[in-house]
Design an enzyme around this catalytic site. Structure first.
Site, mmCIF file in Angstrom:
data_model
loop_
_atom_site.group_PDB
_atom_site.id
_atom_site.type_symbol
_atom_site.label_atom_id
_atom_site.label_comp_id
_atom_site.label_asym_id
_atom_site.label_seq_id
_atom_site.Cartn_x
_atom_site.Cartn_y
_atom_site.Cartn_z
ATOM 1 N N THR A 48 -11.313 0.342 -6.578
ATOM 2 C CA THR A 48 -11.301 0.002 -5.152
ATOM 3 C C THR A 48 -12.360 0.786 -4.383
ATOM 4 O O THR A 48 -12.626 1.941 -4.683
ATOM 5 C CB THR A 48 -9.924 0.267 -4.491
ATOM 6 O OG1 THR A 48 -8.993 -0.659 -5.034
ATOM 7 C CG2 THR A 48 -9.928 0.104 -2.993
ATOM 8 N N ARG A 99 -1.590 -11.759 -8.862
ATOM 9 C CA ARG A 99 -1.053 -10.517 -8.285
ATOM 10 C C ARG A 99 -1.887 -10.116 -7.057
ATOM 11 O O ARG A 99 -3.104 -10.150 -7.070
ATOM 12 C CB ARG A 99 -1.110 -9.418 -9.334
ATOM 13 C CG ARG A 99 -0.622 -8.040 -8.852
ATOM 14 C CD ARG A 99 -1.767 -7.148 -8.467
ATOM 15 N NE ARG A 99 -1.347 -5.770 -8.191
ATOM 16 C CZ ARG A 99 -2.156 -4.834 -7.719
ATOM 17 N NH1 ARG A 99 -3.413 -5.106 -7.457
ATOM 18 N NH2 ARG A 99 -1.717 -3.615 -7.484
ATOM 19 N N VAL A 100 -1.218 -9.765 -5.987
ATOM 20 C CA VAL A 100 -1.919 -9.283 -4.795
ATOM 21 C C VAL A 100 -1.573 -7.804 -4.609
ATOM 22 O O VAL A 100 -0.394 -7.439 -4.636
ATOM 23 C CB VAL A 100 -1.500 -10.093 -3.542
ATOM 24 C CG1 VAL A 100 -2.176 -9.532 -2.296
ATOM 25 C CG2 VAL A 100 -1.837 -11.568 -3.719
ATOM 26 N N GLY A 101 -2.588 -6.981 -4.451
ATOM 27 C CA GLY A 101 -2.358 -5.544 -4.269
ATOM 28 C C GLY A 101 -2.256 -5.173 -2.801
ATOM 29 O O GLY A 101 -2.054 -6.028 -1.930
ATOM 30 N N ASP A 102 -2.424 -3.900 -2.539
ATOM 31 C CA ASP A 102 -2.299 -3.408 -1.166
ATOM 32 C C ASP A 102 -3.575 -3.599 -0.352
ATOM 33 O O ASP A 102 -3.539 -3.649 0.879
ATOM 34 C CB ASP A 102 -1.959 -1.909 -1.170
ATOM 35 C CG ASP A 102 -3.036 -1.092 -1.889
ATOM 36 O OD1 ASP A 102 -3.464 -1.512 -2.990
ATOM 37 O OD2 ASP A 102 -3.455 -0.051 -1.355
ATOM 38 N N GLY A 131 -5.296 3.221 -5.044
ATOM 39 C CA GLY A 131 -4.256 3.741 -5.924
ATOM 40 C C GLY A 131 -3.346 2.624 -6.385
ATOM 41 O O GLY A 131 -3.722 1.440 -6.332
ATOM 42 N N GLY A 167 -1.258 -0.002 -6.032
ATOM 43 C CA GLY A 167 -1.024 -0.842 -4.852
ATOM 44 C C GLY A 167 0.424 -1.138 -4.529
ATOM 45 O O GLY A 167 0.804 -1.207 -3.355
#
Ligand code: ASP
Length: 344
Positions: free
Chosen positions: A207, A235-238, A259, A261
């Site tokens: 990231t 998948r969707v992270g933060d 980090g 997510g």
């Protein structure tokens, strides 16, 4: 706008000794992810390459701020340098999903208006942060995902590339190593989720992100990522979730996270840091450290943040082995670091 002009005319006519004189505070901080190469595996040549790219990104953003450009312009320019570098997990160099593709997430937030734009799961947009900016400025929505986001990118004339553009050998090898480890651990633990948790951080995360304060006192935060190695497709992270991986509010601070997510989403990390500042009246450093080094550590969430407040104070705590990071404040030399020992 007109009101601002009248106000500046009045301010301009005041004498130099007036305490109302605008101070030209500005600053920028960037990160290239918390999933760093472990110190024992870092060579001086590799370290130099990382540091040079971080310096280029932070200095580019700094130069724009110095010229009086907005924090948004500085954040976008810095992030695009990191997206274009194969060293970082965003744009070119993004990690692979479990099935061998790249799905990119990004977001940006304007601390003055609380406007925000985010994209998730895009596969063909060369600069996901540029698309997030378009969503913020030229759509009525905050977040677009998948095909709809790509169609929007096409309509807005953004550069599109084949998914293979994001390929790099290093990330491909990381996927192979991750899959091998996952298979071994899954056999042992009989649980894919638990096996995933055991993957070492140095090839799980990445990231990139930037936060900045411009001469007008406005904050912006932006984040762009390929997500986590071997993530499930879809998948969707933060990173694209406003409040989790990215948040900016002139009343408090601007934050970009990196980090694991899932923890950053559940603990609403970026917005929590700003809220603690605003409601508890504590410093940026105290708020960021509390969330990263107490709340997240207790929960088991690995990673870190870069944060800046409306006075130009910068805080870059992380609870991982390292975090690629750099910052530069008005009139000062740039700071660049990777491992803990140069933490600030
Ligand atoms: N936070 C990102 C995610 O979970 C990964 C990272 O920061 O490396 O997608």
């Amino acid at each position: 706008m007109k009101k601002t002009l009248v106000l500046s005319a009045i301010l301009g006519s005041l004498t130099l000794s007036t305490p109302l004189m605008a101070k030209e505070e500005f600053a920028i901080a960037i990160h290239g992810g918390a999933g760093t190469i472990l110190k024992k595996n870092m060579t001086p040549a590799k370290q130099k390459k990382y540091e040079q790219t971080l310096l280029k990104a932070v200095n580019t953003g700094y130069a724009l701020l110095e010229q009086g450009k907005t924090s948004q312009e500085a954040v976008i320019a810095a992030i695009q340098i990191l997206e274009e570098s194969p060293l970082f997990n965003a744009g070119k160099g993004a990690v692979y999903t479990f099935d061998g593709h790249h799905e990119l997430d990004a977001s940006i937030m304007d601390g003055r208006t609380l406007n925000a734009g985010a994209v998730s799961g895009v596969k063909t947009v060369k600069s996901p942060i540029a698309l997030a900016e378009k969503v913020m400025e030229e759509s009525v929505h905050v977040m677009l995902s998948g095909e709809g986001a790509e169609q929007f990118a096409k309509e807005k004339g953004l550069a599109l590339v084949d998914n293979s553009y994001f390929n790099t050998e290093a990330r491909y090898k990381a996927l192979q190593r991750a899959k091998k480890k996952l298979a071994e651990k899954e056999r042992e633990l009989k649980d894919f989720q638990a096996a995933h948790e055991t993957l070492p951080n140095n090839y799980k995360y990445g990231t990139v992100g930037a936060v900045a304060l411009d001469k007008s006192g406005n904050l912006t935060a932006g984040t762009s990522t390929g997500g986590m190695t071997a993530k499930r497709w879809g998948r969707v992270g933060d990173a694209p979730i406003i409040g989790a991986g990215t948040y900016a509010n002139n009343a408090s601070c601007a934050v970009s996270a990196t980090g694991h997510g899932e923890y950053f989403i559940r603990y609403h990390v970026a917005a929590d840091i700003c809220a603690r500042m605003q409601y508890q009246g504590i410093s940026l450093n105290a708020a960021a450290n509390k969330v990263v080094n107490d709340v997240l550590v207790e929960a088991g969430g690995n990673g870190g943040v870069i944060a800046i407040d409306s006075q130009g104070n910068i805080s870059m705590p992380f609870n991982s082995a390292g975090m690629y990071r750099a910052s530069r404040s008005a009139g000062q030399a740039p700071y660049v670091a990777i491992f803990k020992d140069k933490n600030k």
